[in-house]
Write an enzyme that holds these catalytic residues in place. Structure first.
Site, PDB file in Angstrom:
ATOM      1  N   GLU A  95     -11.484   0.380  27.691  1.00  0.00           N
ATOM      2  CA  GLU A  95     -12.871   0.226  27.941  1.00  0.00           C
ATOM      3  C   GLU A  95     -13.541  -0.311  26.846  1.00  0.00           C
ATOM      4  O   GLU A  95     -13.088  -0.260  25.488  1.00  0.00           O
ATOM      5  CB  GLU A  95     -13.234   1.835  27.811  1.00  0.00           C
ATOM      6  CG  GLU A  95     -12.839   2.528  28.966  1.00  0.00           C
ATOM      7  CD  GLU A  95     -13.512   4.079  29.046  1.00  0.00           C
ATOM      8  OE1 GLU A  95     -14.445   4.244  28.103  1.00  0.00           O
ATOM      9  OE2 GLU A  95     -12.711   4.843  29.722  1.00  0.00           O
TER      10      GLU A  95
ATOM     11  N   GLU B 242      -8.975   9.653  28.048  1.00  0.00           N
ATOM     12  CA  GLU B 242      -9.443   9.881  26.422  1.00  0.00           C
ATOM     13  C   GLU B 242      -9.094  11.512  26.240  1.00  0.00           C
ATOM     14  O   GLU B 242      -9.826  12.193  25.523  1.00  0.00           O
ATOM     15  CB  GLU B 242     -10.934   9.850  26.541  1.00  0.00           C
ATOM     16  CG  GLU B 242     -11.290   8.365  26.593  1.00  0.00           C
ATOM     17  CD  GLU B 242     -12.760   8.124  26.403  1.00  0.00           C
ATOM     18  OE1 GLU B 242     -13.033   6.741  26.036  1.00  0.00           O
ATOM     19  OE2 GLU B 242     -13.658   8.958  26.320  1.00  0.00           O
TER      20      GLU B 242
END
Length: 656
Positions: free
Chosen positions: A305, A149
C-alpha cells in the site's frame, strides 16, 4: 536472485463489493490502460462474503475473478478477517477487545476483535478455509494476503481470555512462578506472586508498572497476533499449495516485533505513507524500504500500500506534487521492491476513507492523478525487462544498523533515564548515511555480522551479553563498530548490567570500546551543548560521564554537567579494526562529519561527492537510482558522475 513475480507488479487494493457491478467492466478497462498487473481483493469483505453466520456468498467474487482473469490481471486474495461483521459482535460480544482501563470496544469501525478470542478464531478460520477451498487453485490467484495490518488499531486486548492466554504464555516462558518473580524483580514494591493465577495484564495503575511485566505483555501481544497469521497460513498452505502467503507490515510499527514475524512470510509486504508536506519524510520511507528488504534477508519484497496523493488521517492532508508520487515509488523499487501497489484502486464514495486518494480518483480517469498512474504503470512495465536488470536484483551493502524492537519498547516506558525517541534517534544515524549515498541493512541483535565492514549500534538499551559480545567482535576482526549512548544498559529481562554499563563490568564491549559509563547526565530539552577537540559540532538530548580506559578522546563536552569529559571516543582493535563510542546525540553537521570519517576508516566510499540533503542514491543490481525529493531542480555529483535532476526527478543510470 529470482523474483517472486514474473514482472514488476503494479496495482492496488480493489474493492468491487463497494460499487455497483455496472462499473466492474470499466475497472478492468482502466486497469489495462494503466498497465495494472495485480489487484488485491477482499481485504474488508467478510460481511459480504458471509452475510449471516455460516451462509456464504461467493457469486460476486466469482464474477470479479473471471473479469480480472479475462483482463490479464492477477489477484492477491485477502482472507477478509481484519474486520469481523456486525453479526459476530452481536452474537459474541466477548470477541470485542478491551482496553487497559477495562472498557470494551464497540462495533462500527474495523479490527474490532480480541487476538486471543477462541470464538473469533473459529469463525475467522472457517472463512479462510472456505476461501482457500474455492479459490486456492484459481489460475488468476497470485498470492494470499492474511488479515490486514495486524495490530494497527488493536495490538493488545485486556479481556479475561487474553489474560488467561498471557498466564499460559508466561508459564511456558518461565516454567515456575519463582523464575517469573526473579525475572520481573518482584521484590520491589511488594509485587511478589505465589502462582501464575495471580498475574494480571499490566492494566491502568496508580503509577509506574513493573517494567518487565510491560515488556512481556508486549512480547505476548505480538505473539498472539502472530499466532492468528500462522493459523491462517497453515490452512492456506494445506488447501492452496504453492501459492505464497504474506501480510502487510507497517514499516517501523512499534507494537509488533517484525523480526519474529518475518520468517512466517513467503515474501515481505509493507504499507508506507510518507507525508508529502514533510521535507524529511523521504528519510523515514527510505529506512522503511531498507527494513523490509532486511527482514526478508535481502530478498525482493512488495509495497502493498501507498497513496497516489493525499491521505485522510493527518491534521493537514497534503496532496503530492506532480512527480512526487513517482519519486517515492522509485525509492521502493531502488531499495528492493518487486511490486508497487496502492490503497486503493477506485476512490471510495462513502465510508471512513472516502477522502483517501486512489488510482482512480473521484474525478475519474481524466485527472492528473490518473494520468500519472497510467504513465507510471507503463514505465514500470518497461523496467521489468531482463535488459533492465532490476527485477529480482539485490542491493549491495557494506554497512549495517542494529535495530531492536525490545529496546524501543523499553525506551518507550515510563521511569527511564530520560524521554528518548528510539526511532527518531536511530533515523538520525540512518539519515547521515543516506546523505552520503551509502545503503545499509538493518540487523537484529545477535545476527551474523561478518559481511559488514561497518556496524552501528544506536540506542541498543536492551541486549544480552552474547549480543553485545558479537558487536565487540566486529572491531576485533578488523571492522568498524560505532556504539551510541544507552547501548548495553539492560539485559533481556530489563535488569541493569552493573559496573559501568555497556554490558557491565569486564564485558567484551567495554574492553573493545575502551570506556565505561559512570553516570547519566541528560541535557534539558532544547539546550544544546558544544563539542570541542579533534571534532567540532553541537549535540543535544544526552550527556554522560564516560571513564576512558585505553581509548582516544576525539571530542569532549564544552559545557554542561559533563563539561570536559569525553563525548566521542575511538579505540583501535584487532587487525586494523576500530571501535567508536558516541555519548551524545549529534546535530546533522556533526553526524555528517563523524560518518564521513567512519566510512573512510571502514573503506566504504560514499556515492556522493559531499553530503546531499533531499537527494538519495542507491544501487540495485547493475542499476543506479538517483532520486530528488525536493521541489527544486538539483545537480549532484554521484560516483564521479554529474547528474541533473528535475524537481522530484529520478535518474536511472548504469551503476559504475
Amino acid at each position: 536472485m529470482p523474483s517472486i513475480f514474473p514482472s514488476i507488479r503494479y496495482g492496488g487494493d480493489y474493492n468491487p463489493d463497494q460499487w455497483d457491478p455496472s462499473v466492474w467492466d470499466d475497472d478492468v478497462r482502466l486497469m489495462r490502460g494503466a498497465s495494472v498487473t495485480t489487484a488485491t481483493v477482499g481485504v474488508f469483505s467478510w460481511a459480504r462474503l458471509e452475510p449471516r453466520p455460516g451462509e456464504f456468498d461467493f457469486e460476486w467474487l466469482d464474477t470479479v475473478f473471471e473479469k480480472l482473469h479475462a483482463g490479464g490481471i492477477r489477484v492477491i486474495l485477502a482472507t477478509a478477517t481484519a474486520s469481523p461483521p456486525a453479526w459476530l459482535a452481536k452474537l459474541h460480544p466477548e470477541t470485542l477487545p478491551v482496553d487497559e482501563r477495562g472498557n470494551r470496544f464497540g462495533f462500527g469501525s474495523r479490527q474490532q476483535y480480541s487476538p486471543s478470542s477462541a470464538v473469533y478464531r473459529e469463525y475467522a478460520l472457517r472463512l479462510v478455509r472456505e476461501l482457500a477451498t474455492r479459490y486456492g487453485a484459481h489460475p488468476a490467484l497470485e498470492a494470499w494476503h492474511t488479515n490486514n495490518e495486524y495490530g494497527c488499531h488493536v495490538s493488545a486486548s485486556y479481556d479475561e481470555e487474553s489474560v488467561a492466554a498471557f498466564r499460559t504464555w508466561l508459564e511456558a516462558r518461565y516454567g515456575t512462578i519463582a523464575e517469573l518473580n526473579r525475572a520481573w524483580g518482584t521484590g520491589f514494591w511488594s509485587q511478589r506472586y505465589d502462582s501464575f493465577d495471580e498475574v494480571d495484564a499490566p492494566r491502568y495503575a496508580p503509577t509506574f508498572r513493573n517494567p518487565t511485566q510491560l515488556l512481556d505483555w508486549r512480547r505476548f501481544s505480538s505473539h498472539a497476533l502472530l499466532e492468528l497469521h500462522r493459523a491462517e497460513r497453515a490452512i492456506l498452505t494445506e488447501l492452496s499449495p504453492g501459492i505464497p502467503v504474506t501480510t502487510n507490515f507497517m514499516g517501523f510499527f512499534r507494537d509488533l516485533d517484525y523480526w519474529q514475524w518475518a520468517p512466517e512470510m513467503d515474501f515481505i509486504s509493507d504499507d508506507e505513507y510518507p507525508d508529502p508536506a514533510d521535507p524529511l519524510s523521504h528519510i523515514h520511507s527510505a529506512a522503511t524500504r531498507d527494513l523490509m528488504r532486511s527482514l526478508g534477508g535481502g530478498k525482493p519484497w512488495l509495497l502493498m500500500e501507498q497513496s497516489t496523493s493525499a491521505v485522510n488521517w493527518r491534521d493537514r492532508n497534503a496532496a503530492k506534487a506532480p512527480g512526487q508520487h513517482r519519486a517515492t515509488t522509485f525509492q521502493s523499487l531502488a531499495r528492493g521492491a518487486d511490486g508497487i501497489l496502492h490503497f486503493q484502486w477506485r476512490q471510495s464514495a462513502s465510508g471512513a476513507e472516502k477522502f483517501h486518494a486512489a488510482m482512480v480518483p473521484h474525478g475519474g480517469e481524466n485527472t492528473r492523478v490518473h494520468r500519472e498512474v497510467q504513465a507510471l504503470g507503463r514505465e514500470l512495465a518497461e523496467l521489468s525487462s531482463p535488459e533492465a536488470g532490476i527485477l529480482g536484483a539485490g542491493v549491495p551493502v557494506q554497512a549495517a544498523i542494529v535495530w531492536d524492537w525490545e529496546s524501543w519498547w523499553a525506551l518507550s516506558q515510563e521511569a527511564t533515564p530520560t524521554r528518548i525517541d528510539y526511532l527518531a534517534g536511530v533515523l538520525e544515524w540512518y539519515a547521515a548515511l543516506l546523505r552520503q549515498g551509502v545503503a545499509i541493512d538493518f540487523v537484529r541483535p545477535g545476527a551474523a555480522l561478518d559481511a559488514y565492514r561497518l556496524v552501528i549500534a544506536p540506542l541498543l538499551q536492551v541486549a544480552a551479553g552474547d549480543e553485545l559480545a558479537s558487536l565487540a567482535a566486529v572491531a576485533e576482526r578488523g571492522g568498524t563498530l560505532v556504539a551510541s549512548y544507552q547501548t548495553g544498559i539492560l539485559d533481556r529481562e530489563l535488569h541493569v548490567h552493573l559496573g559501568g554499563y555497556l554490558g557491565g563490568a569486564g564485558s567484551a564491549l567495554q574492553r573493545t570500546l575502551g570506556v565505561s559509563v559512570e553516570e547519566f547526565a541528560p541535557l534539558q530539552a532544547g539546550v544544546p551543548t558544544a563539542l570541542t577537540g579533534d571534532f567540532e559540532g553541537q549535540a543535544s538530548i544526552w550527556q554522560e560521564h564516560v571513564t576512558v580506559a585505553d581509548a582516544s578522546t576525539i571530542a569532549t563536552f564544552a559545557d554542561g554537567h559533563a563539561a570536559g569529559g569525553a563525548a566521542i571516543t575511538r579505540r583501535e582493535a584487532g587487525e586494523g579494526g576500530a571501535a567508536w563510542y558516541v555519548a551524545t546525540q549529534l546535530d546533522a553537521a556533526g553526524f555528517d562529519a563523524l560518518i564521513g570519517r567512519v566510512l573512510a576508516e571502514a573503506g566504504i566510499a560514499p556515492a556522493f561527492a559531499r553530503p546531499e540533503y533531499g537527494v538519495e542514491t542507491v544501487v540495485r543490481g547493475t542499476t543506479r537510482f538517483v532520486i530528488n525529493h525536493t521541489p527544486e531542480a538539483r545537480e549532484v555529483v554521484v560516483a564521479a558522475q554529474t547528474v541533473a535532476l528535475e524537481p522530484y526527478g529520478v535518474a536511472v543510470v548504469p551503476a559504475r
